[in-house]
Design an enzyme around this catalytic site. Structure first.
Site, PDB file in Angstrom:
ATOM      1  N   SER A 101       0.850  -1.183   0.000  1.00 51.65           N
ATOM      2  CA  SER A 101       0.000   0.000   0.000  1.00 51.65           C
ATOM      3  C   SER A 101       0.899   1.250   0.000  1.00 51.65           C
ATOM      4  CB  SER A 101      -0.938  -0.053   1.212  1.00 51.65           C
ATOM      5  OG  SER A 101      -1.898   0.967   1.157  1.00 51.65           O
ATOM      6  N   ASP A 137      -8.650  -4.816  -6.293  1.00 46.46           N
ATOM      7  CA  ASP A 137      -8.281  -3.624  -5.520  1.00 46.46           C
ATOM      8  C   ASP A 137      -8.877  -2.378  -6.182  1.00 46.46           C
ATOM      9  OD1 ASP A 137      -6.979  -1.527  -4.169  1.00 46.46           O
ATOM     10  OD2 ASP A 137      -5.109  -2.643  -4.004  1.00 46.46           O
ATOM     11  N   HIS A 164      -7.939  -4.433  -1.719  1.00 46.14           N
ATOM     12  CA  HIS A 164      -6.698  -3.839  -1.247  1.00 46.14           C
ATOM     13  C   HIS A 164      -6.125  -4.557  -0.030  1.00 46.14           C
ATOM     14  CE1 HIS A 164      -3.667  -0.779  -0.995  1.00 46.14           C
ATOM     15  NE2 HIS A 164      -3.994  -0.485   0.243  1.00 46.14           N
TER      16      HIS A 164
END
Lengths: 493, 493
Positions: free
Chosen positions: A232, A441, A475
């Site tokens: 991330s 995601d 995600h």
């Protein structure tokens, strides 16, 4: 939703509420008087209450009670920060008195602190170090250790025999600059004023975060990383680390990261900052001696949570199921249940719960500053030139040579790909890089993963490993999928 | 972002702000006194201001000024609703004194009004009628006409020779039940109390909206529709209309609609309702004699706007470009511009602008009620049985026969597809239906379009036309793509 009791809200707008809520009780002299009396009574009996709104006031009361109690029990008498800042004993603290250069400020940060933790053993050659970069709200506590035995946010990935194998590697994880878990950020006290920085804290960049981490590496006597690993926002830092210090980074791992924040991701983070900053308790960032903007934080987290998993996951997990209602609240068992305007579907109670859990765990200003740093991240050549990090004519030769090569891997060509390739390629053309993305995601979409891999390949990097995962975890896959994410990292290292 | 002037916010938290903002001005007796004085002065000079937050207070002041001015100029002296309710002369108004049955309430609505407009000419056989159903916030003003010459929300699609050809068809469009543009909704006055319903208004369903529209058709003497046409929430109504009144609907058109709201769409609408309801001005829905929750509405609209277009569109339109800054505000032309925490990227100013434009144009309670109606929409057999709209054993035979047929069109099989097929198939198995979806739509994702077409086909409907559009316009495609959306509708009709 419609409770029998006629409750007024505890908020400052009580007087308005009482005026208007009295409305349904009024009688009318019209010709429909009979019907009116019956219906008005019904309306009065059903004066609406909204537990999800009342929650904000209830939380205010809880915080105030806790603050009062803390003030009376501590020696200095000051209120404690309401979010759970870990005690200094749970992590190591590096204090740098060297000025830290900042991307967007002509004045360096005169001094700064970095909270960090380690796992495994530094070998005598000091060449087995892996630096783990965190996502937005994570602390340095990536896994349990002697200082803090609680499970960390990447517990399943760090340990003996795990993806980041502590039998082999010495792992370091630091809280980011701008954060609130021990490293210097907006909630830290500005030595010059003896007050928290609040929004006088300078805007920080991903590059600044990396610079603070490498100051820590200097302090620890680590000249070169075996690998830089991040997921991330950590992926952004990982890419930036390899680019800023190519001679000090052996390998780069970016999982669900990006080399260039796109407008869709900026939009999602902007929406979160907006609801947070609109909370009157935010008070332009100066809330450290009062109530934090907990309602705004809850709302912001609800929005964020929407982007962490995926529609298909919620379909499997919640579908259209409703929260269970105690049988005594069912007005008429023969009729369909009256829907509530407050959370009623399980997906709503889930978002509500995630917001409620988070709203006092993280500093609101840190959320604003760190999310802004993500928005600002762009490794395009034009952006790096504008920041003074590259000369305008840098890497032209590399870019030209890349153009001559066939590019069998390139999957698409967004207009900014060449610019990005030129920027990344200036310093990342020779570092083996693992790029891993997830098709479900929505926050760091898979197109950005392809873009990163393509840009590196187009820049002549011949050691790009690229995986794309399916699944419904969106995600959050990097936190959950030990088999595939862990396996890819272990294989690459 | 950091302005030279030290401005305090006009909000109720002013006193807190002044206390805390004074912080940076304090002097310290520490050893770093010299540096401290220099830096403290800098901090004071750079006391942060946030125009995007101040906007909310400025809007409050504007509304109050406008309300005062309106009160002094109107005879009744009461404040005007601050959103732009069209004048009754701009549409036709049907007032029904027949009780309207409601899905989620045992008490019918005793009377209701429906605002509507028409285009073209009703033929003598009264068989050329097309009913257009609207999306969430649209009024009955789909196109310009004699009552209101302003362009309507579907101006390019309705008119002579257009997709809905007024040379051929008589088009009717009504404001939905629960809305605020003339039809009965939470902002309407409850005759029994002489006060706006506010949140005493019953929860309404898509079915209730359709029932109100068919009461209008009865009033107009229209027994049968040539077609029922709708986009977005209008697609839901269009499907519901065909299902509830199969003998009265000749064709069904659903563009970017769905037959079953999934948890991801519910999540997005929940986030909007949450920020709106957290605005203290919302006041449990009782704001009609005071300030409306304009800040909450703006924030909600910002979130909604994120779901109306697509990442690829913003990439093309805005990329990472910043708002232009007047040259006198550039502190140091040689350095990168200091980023603002308020809108700075064009994508941010775009969302901010969309929120600002909308926040006083639509009633907040209508947003809550109508968006909830969308969440509640589910044409699955199990859901329809629970609502008492189908017998538990209905359509079993049809479902069994469908199972025996080969299903060459089916593209995927979510677990709820059979349930949905059984629900829809109970009454929609013989009505020619156009289903049109857009691949870049994140609010009504293309999977839901496929699902709808598949469910109808699996139920034995042999006249399903299904198109899937590419492009970057996302959910808004139905407003923009005359060529493809208009062409598909014209071809189908």
């Amino acid at each position: 939703m419609f409770r029998l009791a006629h409750r007024l809200r505890q908020s400052s707008s009580c007087s308005t509420a009482s005026t208007t809520l009295a409305g349904p009780l009024r009688r009318t002299n019209s010709v429909v008087r009979q019907a009116s009396i019956r219906l008005a009574s019904t309306a009065a009996a059903r004066a609406p209450t909204f537990p999800c709104v009342d929650q904000h006031a209830a939380r205010t009361a809880r915080i105030q009670a806790a603050t009062t109690s803390a003030a009376s029990s501590t020696s200095d008498g000051g209120p404690e920060p309401p979010y759970a800042r870990p005690t200094p004993k749970q992590y190591n603290l590096f204090t740098s008195t060297q000025p830290l250069a900042l991307t967007y400020s002509s004045t360096p940060l005169p001094s700064h602190e970095v909270a960090y933790e380690t796992w495994g053993t530094l070998n005598p050659a000091r060449d087995n170090v892996i630096l783990v970069h965190t996502g937005l709200s994570a602390s340095s506590h990536a896994a349990s250790n002697a200082l803090n035995p609680a499970p960390g946010w990447w517990e399943k990935f760090i340990g003996p025999g795990k993806a980041l194998d502590t039998d082999r590697f010495f792992i370091i994880c630091a809280n980011v600059l701008g954060g609130c878990y021990g490293s210097t950020g907006p909630s830290s006290v500005d030595a010059t004023t003896e007050q928290p920085y609040a929004t006088t804290f300078p805007v920080v960049s991903i590059f600044d975060m990396v610079r603070a981490q490498f100051a820590l590496l200097d302090h620890l006597g680590v000249e070169r990383l075996y690998a830089s690993v991040g997921c991330s926002m950590g992926g952004m830092q990982s890419i930036a680390a390899g680019w800023m210090f190519p001679e000090r980074v052996g390998r780069v791992v970016s999982v669900s990261g990006t080399a260039r924040s796109g407008p869709a991701s900026i939009a999602i983070r902007f929406a979160q900052r907006s609801v947070l900053m609109a909370d009157p308790n935010w008070n332009n960032g100066f809330y450290y001696d009062g109530l934090p903007p907990h309602a705004g934080m809850k709302l912001a987290r609800q929005i964020a949570t929407i982007t962490y998993r995926s529609g298909p996951e919620w379909e499997m997990r919640f579908g259209r199921r409703l929260r269970p209602v105690p049988s005594q609240q069912v007005v008429d068992p023969g009729r369909p249940r009256t829907p509530a305007l407050c959370p009623d579907f399980l997906i709503e109670t889930y978002l509500d719960h995630q917001g409620e859990e988070f709203c006092l765990k993280y500093d609101a200003n840190s959320l604003i500053y760190v999310s802004k740093a993500m928005d600002l991240f762009d490794m395009s050549h034009s952006s790096l030139v504008e920041l003074g990090m590259l000369d305008a004519d840098s890497s032209t030769a590399k870019s030209e040579s890349a153009k001559r090569q066939p590019q069998p891997h390139l999957s698409h060509h967004p207009p900014h790909l060449a610019d990005l390739s030129r920027g990344l390629g200036a310093r990342l053309a020779r570092i083996p890089t693992l790029v891993l993305g997830v098709q479900s995601d929505v926050l760091f979409p898979v197109e950005q993963q392809r873009e990163l891999a393509d840009a590196l390949r187009a820049a002549g990097n011949e050691e790009v490993t690229y995986y794309e995962l399916g699944g419904v975890w969106g995600h959050d896959t990097f936190l959950l999928d030990v088999q595939n994410v862990g396996g890819a990292i272990r294989g690459f290292l």
